[in-house]
Design a protein around this motif. Structure first.
Motif, PDB file in Angstrom:
ATOM      1  N   MET A   1      19.353 -33.446  -3.438  1.00 40.74           N
ATOM      2  CA  MET A   1      18.128 -32.636  -3.383  1.00 40.74           C
ATOM      3  C   MET A   1      18.320 -31.343  -4.190  1.00 40.74           C
ATOM      4  N   ASN A   2      17.293 -30.968  -4.936  1.00 39.36           N
ATOM      5  CA  ASN A   2      17.353 -29.668  -5.621  1.00 39.36           C
ATOM      6  C   ASN A   2      16.836 -28.596  -4.657  1.00 39.36           C
ATOM      7  N   TYR A   3      17.776 -27.908  -4.034  1.00 42.95           N
ATOM      8  CA  TYR A   3      17.397 -26.961  -2.981  1.00 42.95           C
ATOM      9  C   TYR A   3      16.544 -25.810  -3.510  1.00 42.95           C
ATOM     10  N   ILE A   4      16.823 -25.383  -4.725  1.00 42.26           N
ATOM     11  CA  ILE A   4      16.074 -24.231  -5.260  1.00 42.26           C
ATOM     12  C   ILE A   4      14.608 -24.619  -5.479  1.00 42.26           C
ATOM     13  N   GLU A   5      14.391 -25.825  -6.003  1.00 40.96           N
ATOM     14  CA  GLU A   5      13.003 -26.301  -6.166  1.00 40.96           C
ATOM     15  C   GLU A   5      12.302 -26.374  -4.811  1.00 40.96           C
ATOM     16  N   ASP A   7      13.091 -24.692  -2.125  1.00 37.65           N
ATOM     17  CA  ASP A   7      12.901 -23.314  -1.668  1.00 37.65           C
ATOM     18  C   ASP A   7      11.619 -22.746  -2.253  1.00 37.65           C
ATOM     19  N   GLN A   8      11.463 -22.933  -3.577  1.00 37.84           N
ATOM     20  CA  GLN A   8      10.307 -22.320  -4.236  1.00 37.84           C
ATOM     21  C   GLN A   8       8.995 -22.981  -3.826  1.00 37.84           C
ATOM     22  N   LYS A   9       9.096 -24.217  -3.377  1.00 33.63           N
ATOM     23  CA  LYS A   9       7.906 -24.918  -2.907  1.00 33.63           C
ATOM     24  C   LYS A   9       7.405 -24.304  -1.591  1.00 33.63           C
ATOM     25  N   TYR A  10       8.348 -23.841  -0.737  1.00 36.55           N
ATOM     26  CA  TYR A  10       7.949 -23.457   0.622  1.00 36.55           C
ATOM     27  C   TYR A  10       8.118 -21.979   0.989  1.00 36.55           C
ATOM     28  N   ILE A  11       9.117 -21.344   0.408  1.00 37.90           N
ATOM     29  CA  ILE A  11       9.560 -20.094   1.056  1.00 37.90           C
ATOM     30  C   ILE A  11       9.077 -18.838   0.341  1.00 37.90           C
ATOM     31  N   TRP A  12       8.567 -17.908   1.142  1.00 39.53           N
ATOM     32  CA  TRP A  12       8.141 -16.582   0.668  1.00 39.53           C
ATOM     33  C   TRP A  12       9.206 -15.602   1.172  1.00 39.53           C
ATOM     34  N   LYS A  19       7.763 -13.608  -8.261  1.00 40.72           N
ATOM     35  CA  LYS A  19       7.764 -14.037  -9.677  1.00 40.72           C
ATOM     36  C   LYS A  19       9.136 -13.806 -10.330  1.00 40.72           C
ATOM     37  N   ASP A  20       9.879 -12.819  -9.795  1.00 40.61           N
ATOM     38  CA  ASP A  20      11.234 -12.574 -10.323  1.00 40.61           C
ATOM     39  C   ASP A  20      12.098 -13.826 -10.234  1.00 40.61           C
ATOM     40  N   ALA A  21      11.769 -14.699  -9.279  1.00 39.65           N
ATOM     41  CA  ALA A  21      12.580 -15.912  -9.088  1.00 39.65           C
ATOM     42  C   ALA A  21      12.511 -16.843 -10.303  1.00 39.65           C
ATOM     43  N   GLU A  22      11.506 -16.642 -11.173  1.00 39.19           N
ATOM     44  CA  GLU A  22      11.437 -17.459 -12.398  1.00 39.19           C
ATOM     45  C   GLU A  22      12.662 -17.206 -13.277  1.00 39.19           C
ATOM     46  N   VAL A  23      13.123 -15.932 -13.297  1.00 39.78           N
ATOM     47  CA  VAL A  23      14.303 -15.629 -14.114  1.00 39.78           C
ATOM     48  C   VAL A  23      15.569 -15.473 -13.260  1.00 39.78           C
ATOM     49  N   PHE A  24      15.388 -15.240 -11.956  1.00 38.72           N
ATOM     50  CA  PHE A  24      16.533 -14.999 -11.077  1.00 38.72           C
ATOM     51  C   PHE A  24      16.265 -15.700  -9.747  1.00 38.72           C
ATOM     52  N   PRO A  25      16.473 -17.031  -9.754  1.00 40.69           N
ATOM     53  CA  PRO A  25      16.159 -17.799  -8.544  1.00 40.69           C
ATOM     54  C   PRO A  25      17.057 -17.396  -7.381  1.00 40.69           C
ATOM     55  N   PRO A  26      16.608 -17.659  -6.144  1.00 37.09           N
ATOM     56  CA  PRO A  26      17.449 -17.315  -4.997  1.00 37.09           C
ATOM     57  C   PRO A  26      18.800 -18.011  -5.085  1.00 37.09           C
ATOM     58  N   VAL A  27      19.819 -17.316  -4.633  1.00 35.72           N
ATOM     59  CA  VAL A  27      21.172 -17.882  -4.665  1.00 35.72           C
ATOM     60  C   VAL A  27      21.364 -18.692  -3.384  1.00 35.72           C
ATOM     61  N   PHE A  28      21.698 -19.940  -3.530  1.00 42.99           N
ATOM     62  CA  PHE A  28      21.836 -20.834  -2.380  1.00 42.99           C
ATOM     63  C   PHE A  28      23.232 -20.648  -1.782  1.00 42.99           C
ATOM     64  N   ILE A  29      23.273 -20.119  -0.570  1.00 45.40           N
ATOM     65  CA  ILE A  29      24.574 -19.897   0.084  1.00 45.40           C
ATOM     66  C   ILE A  29      24.839 -21.036   1.070  1.00 45.40           C
TER      67      ILE A  29
END
Ligand SMILES: Cc1ncc(COP(=O)(O)O)c(C=O)c1O
Length: 447
Positions: A1-5, A7-12, A19-29
């Motif tokens: 699973m692509n967790y970042i995709e 994440d971006q589908k669901y999480i605020w 919009k910053d996540a377009e260039v700096f996506p959340p870091v998956f820990i």
């Protein structure tokens, strides 16, 4: 699973432009250990900001984990109105040995902002039940931060969080001072006579008799950029509040639990507040819990027959949660047993020296200020004039990104980058963090 995709589908996410996540996506820990976080590829990051200042003794501490596991099989939660349990009682017994003498009663909430709301309502009701019904205002300091619910925003002074919501907020009295780096009286933090206190005196002269309480972040204004101010300010505030019958609310949510070198930051001033709010480090950063600590005098003003309607009708579903309470007790026991605060003071002295060696001479480092293990580096465009960089350059944010590439969590406050690590961090990890921090600063601002 692509967790970042996903994440971006669901999480605020909180406190960021999505919009910053377009260039700096959340870091998956994926997992964590001590001062380190690890992503799904096993890349290591030093959590030098203790995950929003709450992780007190490192991630996944074996003894704290054990306390939590033990409790979850016994009792996970129970309504706290009319019911009680051992974890909460034990926690209060421990807490009573740590808080300033005079604070003996403990009211549970489930996060920092809700404890501030609780303190505001408690102090308002107290004044009214004493017959001081003309009191309806609260006072706070410039650039103060006490959380982001509407009541907490109303006693904060940071436009970044509050500007838009002013029509929804209570009118309160804000007084100036405390930017010791850019002191408007031209004084120096360690030698000044708190000249800026005159603003508080004027506010009390005008509004003191209508004021319920003054709320303050003791010694350290965290969200304002880890601003540090002299203890004398708090001593004078205590005396002035007493003179006008105003209560002193001590917001130790960020500064408490050893962050400034003493268990609670107000100890630097040697005074006792009427109400103290604690959260974050209370559970070592494991679970949401906050406690409002207060005096017998305040408690007694609510203690009467049912029909007098003096009870404090304020509740949170998760108040006194047994899992959080057992974790908090484990944290306090470790703090005491391992003399963590003494250890942390030695580490802090080391950090001060090494950070100054590494970055003190940099053209754009305006000030390195510190108290306890908290060390803040204020980056400026011009060291002489102390002029800041234009906000749109987002210098702090770019340094944060570079530091993440290198393996250091250096999430800034504007152009202030800071270390606020777990109290038991070791010197080798700090050495590593300093090297990474220096490199990230140089990536963005040159050598
Ligand atoms: C001084 C202070 N008060 C209150 C709060 C709010 O706490 P919470 O984020 O748990 O609502 C914070 C959070 O950073 C804080 O630093």
């Amino acid at each position: 699973m692509n967790y970042i995709e996903e994440d971006q589908k669901y999480i605020w996410h909180p406190a960021q432009q999505m919009k910053d996540a377009e260039v700096f996506p959340p870091v998956f820990i994926d997992y964590a250990n001590g001062p380190f976080l690890y992503d799904e590829n096993g890349k290591e990051y030093i959590d030098i900001i203790s995950s929003w200042w709450c992780n007190l003794l490192g991630h996944c501490h074996p003894e704290i984990n054990e306390a939590l596991k033990k409790q979850v099989d016994a009792l996970e939660h129970v309504i706290f109105a009319n019911f009680t349990h051992k974890p909460a009682i034990e926690l209060c017994q421990e807490l009573a040995t740590l808080v300033p003498k005079g604070l003996t009663k403990f009211n549970f909430c489930d996060n920092g902002s809700s404890s501030v709301e609780c303190a505001l309502k408690m102090s308002f009701q107290y004044q009214h039940q004493k017959g001081e019904t003309q009191r309806h205002l609260f006072m706070c300091l410039s650039e103060s931060y006490h959380g982001e619910t509407i009541g907490a925003l109303s006693v904060g002074s940071m436009d970044l969080y509050a500007q838009l919501f002013k029509p929804m907020m209570m009118e309160n009295i804000h007084f100036d001072g405390l930017d010791c780096y850019r002191c408007s009286y031209g004084k120096i933090r360690d030698t000044c006579d708190c000249e800026c206190f005159e603003s508080a005196e004027k506010a009390f002269e005008t509004y003191g008799h209508e004021t319920v309480a003054v709320i303050v972040e003791p010694i350290l204004q965290g969200a304002a950029g880890m601003r540090i101010y002299p203890p004398e300010y708090l001593r004078r505030l205590r005396a002035l509040a007493d003179q006008y019958g105003v209560l002193l609310i001590d917001d130790e949510i960020a500064a408490g639990f050893g962050r400034t070198g003493t268990m609670f930051a107000i100890e630097h001033a040697g005074v006792c507040p009427d109400i103290l709010c604690t959260s974050k480090g209370l559970t070592g950063g494991y679970l949401p819990m906050a406690i409002v600590c207060t005096t017998e005098e305040i408690y007694n003003a609510f203690y009467d027959d049912y029909g007098t309607h003096k009870a404090f009708v304020h509740s949170h579903t998760y108040a006194g949660n047994p899992l959080a309470a057992s974790v908090a007790t484990a944290v306090i026991k470790i703090l005491k047993r391992d003399k963590i605060l003494e250890q942390a003071q030695h580490t802090a002295d080391y950090l001060t020296e090494k950070l100054n060696e590494a970055l003190g001479h940099h053209t754009h480092v305006g000030e390195i200020r510190h108290i306890g293990l908290v060390h803040a580096i204020e980056l400026v465009k011009d060291k002489q004039t102390k002029d800041a960089f234009p906000a749109e350059q987002r210098i702090g944010w770019h340094i944060f990104r570079k530091a993440m590439d290198r393996g250091l969590v250096l999430r800034p406050i504007g152009d202030v980058i800071y270390f606020n690590p777990p109290l038991n961090i070791d010197k080798d990890t700090l050495d590593k963090a300093i090297v990474l921090c220096k490199a990230a600063v140089e990536d963005v601002l040159g050598g």
